[in-house]
Design an enzyme around this catalytic site. Structure first.
Site, PDB file in Angstrom:
ATOM      1  N   ARG A 119      13.541   5.937  22.695  1.00 11.82           N
ATOM      2  CA  ARG A 119      14.367   7.117  22.272  1.00 11.82           C
ATOM      3  C   ARG A 119      14.844   7.107  20.922  1.00 11.82           C
ATOM      4  O   ARG A 119      14.772   5.997  20.187  1.00 11.82           O
ATOM      5  CB  ARG A 119      15.332   7.444  23.151  1.00 11.82           C
ATOM      6  CG  ARG A 119      14.676   7.574  24.488  1.00 11.82           C
ATOM      7  CD  ARG A 119      15.728   7.518  25.707  1.00 11.82           C
ATOM      8  NE  ARG A 119      16.754   8.618  25.747  1.00 11.82           N
ATOM      9  CZ  ARG A 119      17.610   8.975  26.419  1.00 11.82           C
ATOM     10  NH1 ARG A 119      17.728   8.302  27.728  1.00 11.82           N
ATOM     11  NH2 ARG A 119      18.527  10.008  26.504  1.00 11.82           N
ATOM     12  N   ASP A 286      20.975  19.093  29.300  1.00  7.22           N
ATOM     13  CA  ASP A 286      21.001  18.427  30.980  1.00  7.22           C
ATOM     14  C   ASP A 286      20.693  19.349  31.893  1.00  7.22           C
ATOM     15  O   ASP A 286      20.190  19.128  33.016  1.00  7.22           O
ATOM     16  CB  ASP A 286      22.219  17.434  31.129  1.00  7.22           C
ATOM     17  CG  ASP A 286      22.004  16.299  30.518  1.00  7.22           C
ATOM     18  OD1 ASP A 286      21.093  15.865  29.996  1.00  7.22           O
ATOM     19  OD2 ASP A 286      22.963  15.585  30.474  1.00  7.22           O
TER      20      ASP A 286
END
Length: 404
Positions: A119, A286
């Site tokens: 990431r 999210d």
């Protein structure tokens, strides 16, 4: 682990899970306060455990019992861990603790799952070059060495707020004053506000000047506190979505007026219930998977601000698009938008894949309560919500779990 979910209607009352985001922040503040603090209502999920383990390696001590954590803080400025800090798959742990590891001027090694180390970490690697710090990364670990110094830090505001939060935990401990300048656009501002509020709870003050500048006075100290983790709007969103599918679920433990960006979930679900809205999720990425699932079950939807879904535990936009197609739903993924087209859902004719992503698994579970289905890789929920399937079953959802 696989789960088979039969079509069934959710009815009942549950308590929201504790906020993983707030637990990280409060535990870090408690670990930086020399003295004893108590943080109540802490989830025993993998990500929070990773933060506790790393803070333990840095010198703090933790006593965990029935969701309550007694924390004995440490002098982070002299931390010299003898072992690597294992962040597992927790991006929050890695990004929050990196500046703390820079404070002592000693070598600190951080490790993590390959998916975590893949990431983006460019904000910290760039800072290291600018500030004469060590940030040496390979596929399995990162070597860090400071010392971090006070001063001006220019941070890209459109990658992740976690880099900003990491500096906010550390800079107040330095002797001189500091400033963080965020280059616009700034994404996920609510998460920065959550960090600022957590610092204030432990006696540390940082102040926004306008929308893009944060002033941080040096020489501050964290003070021990007794505090409690609030309920998690993100985790609760999957149960709120069950109501969009015809359920009757009441959720306790969510704080009104919460700073959590995901607290907008109820409003967005209502929009999806009424039509085909355009919903911006740049400040609450999210929520992407569960909102895509709800859109597929209702009338479709257009979602903007989705670019950062690519750098989560999975490429969440593409992962959800692949799984929703198994339900008969067409999805179009662009650079910073996702379109979920209206469709008549049907039961998947093949197994669904959890993509090693807790939020993908939980979003697919919501849809399976309507159509039925089998999800492979369901164990991923342990990352944030270990008792997710137990809570789902308590609402009358028919679930069978078995090893893959």
């Amino acid at each position: 682990m696989k789960v088979k979910i039969n079509p069934s209607r959710a009815v009942g009352r549950i308590s929201a899970p504790p906020s993983k985001s707030m637990a990280h922040r409060l535990l870090i503040c408690a670990a930086l306060a020399q003295g004893e603090s108590v943080v109540r209502g802490v989830s025993d999920c993998d990500d929070v455990r990773a933060t506790i383990d790393c803070l333990t390696a840095l010198g703090a001590r933790f006593e965990y019992e029935n969701g309550n954590v007694r924390v004995h803080g440490t002098d982070i400025m002299t931390a010299a861990p003898r072992e690597a800090l294992s962040c597992r798959e927790s991006g929050s742990t890695f990004r929050f603790l990196t500046p703390l590891a820079w404070l002592s001027g000693k070598n600190v090694i951080m490790t993590g799952a390959p998916s975590l180390l893949a990431r983006p970490m460019s904000v910290y690697s760039k800072l290291a070059k600018e500030k004469d710090l060590v940030f040496s990364q390979d596929k399995t670990s990162v070597v860090l060495r400071g010392p971090l110094r006070s001063g001006k830090y220019i941070i890209a505001g459109d990658i992740s707020s976690q880099f900003v939060s990491g500096l906010l935990f550390s800079l107040p401990l330095l002797d001189g004053d500091s400033e963080i300048e965020l280059t616009p656009p700034v994404v996920s501002r609510p998460y920065i506000d959550m960090t600022v509020a957590s610092l204030a709870e432990f006696g540390v003050s940082v102040k926004f000047e306008g929308d893009h500048k944060i002033k941080i006075a040096g020489g501050q100290k964290y003070m021990p506190r007794v505090t409690e983790v609030e309920g998690d709007y993100s985790g609760a969103s999957f149960f709120s979505a069950l109501n969009t599918l015809g359920g009757e679920v009441e959720i306790d433990g969510l704080r009104r007026g919460s700073l959590q960006g995901d607290s907008v979930c109820g409003d967005y679900l209502k929009m999806l219930d009424l039509g085909i809205p355009t919903v911006h999720i740049g400040d609450c990425p999210d929520l992407g998977p569960v909102l895509f699932a709800a859109a597929a079950a209702k009338h479709g939807g257009i979602f903007t601000g989705t670019a950062r879904l690519k750098i989560k535990e999975s490429d969440r936009a593409e992962a959800m698009a692949a799984e929703l197609r198994k339900f008969g739903t067409a999805v179009k993924v662009k650079g910073d938008s996702v379109v979920v087209y209206p469709a008549s859902l049907h039961a998947p004719k093949e197994e669904l894949c959890g993509h090693n992503d807790h939020r993908i698994v939980m979003a697919l579970s919501v849809l399976c309560t309507k159509t039925g289905g089998v999800i492979n890789g369901a164990e991923a929920v342990a990352k944030s919500f270990p008792d997710f399937f137990a809570k789902l079953a308590s609402l009358g959802i028919e679930i069978k779990t078995y090893e893959a």
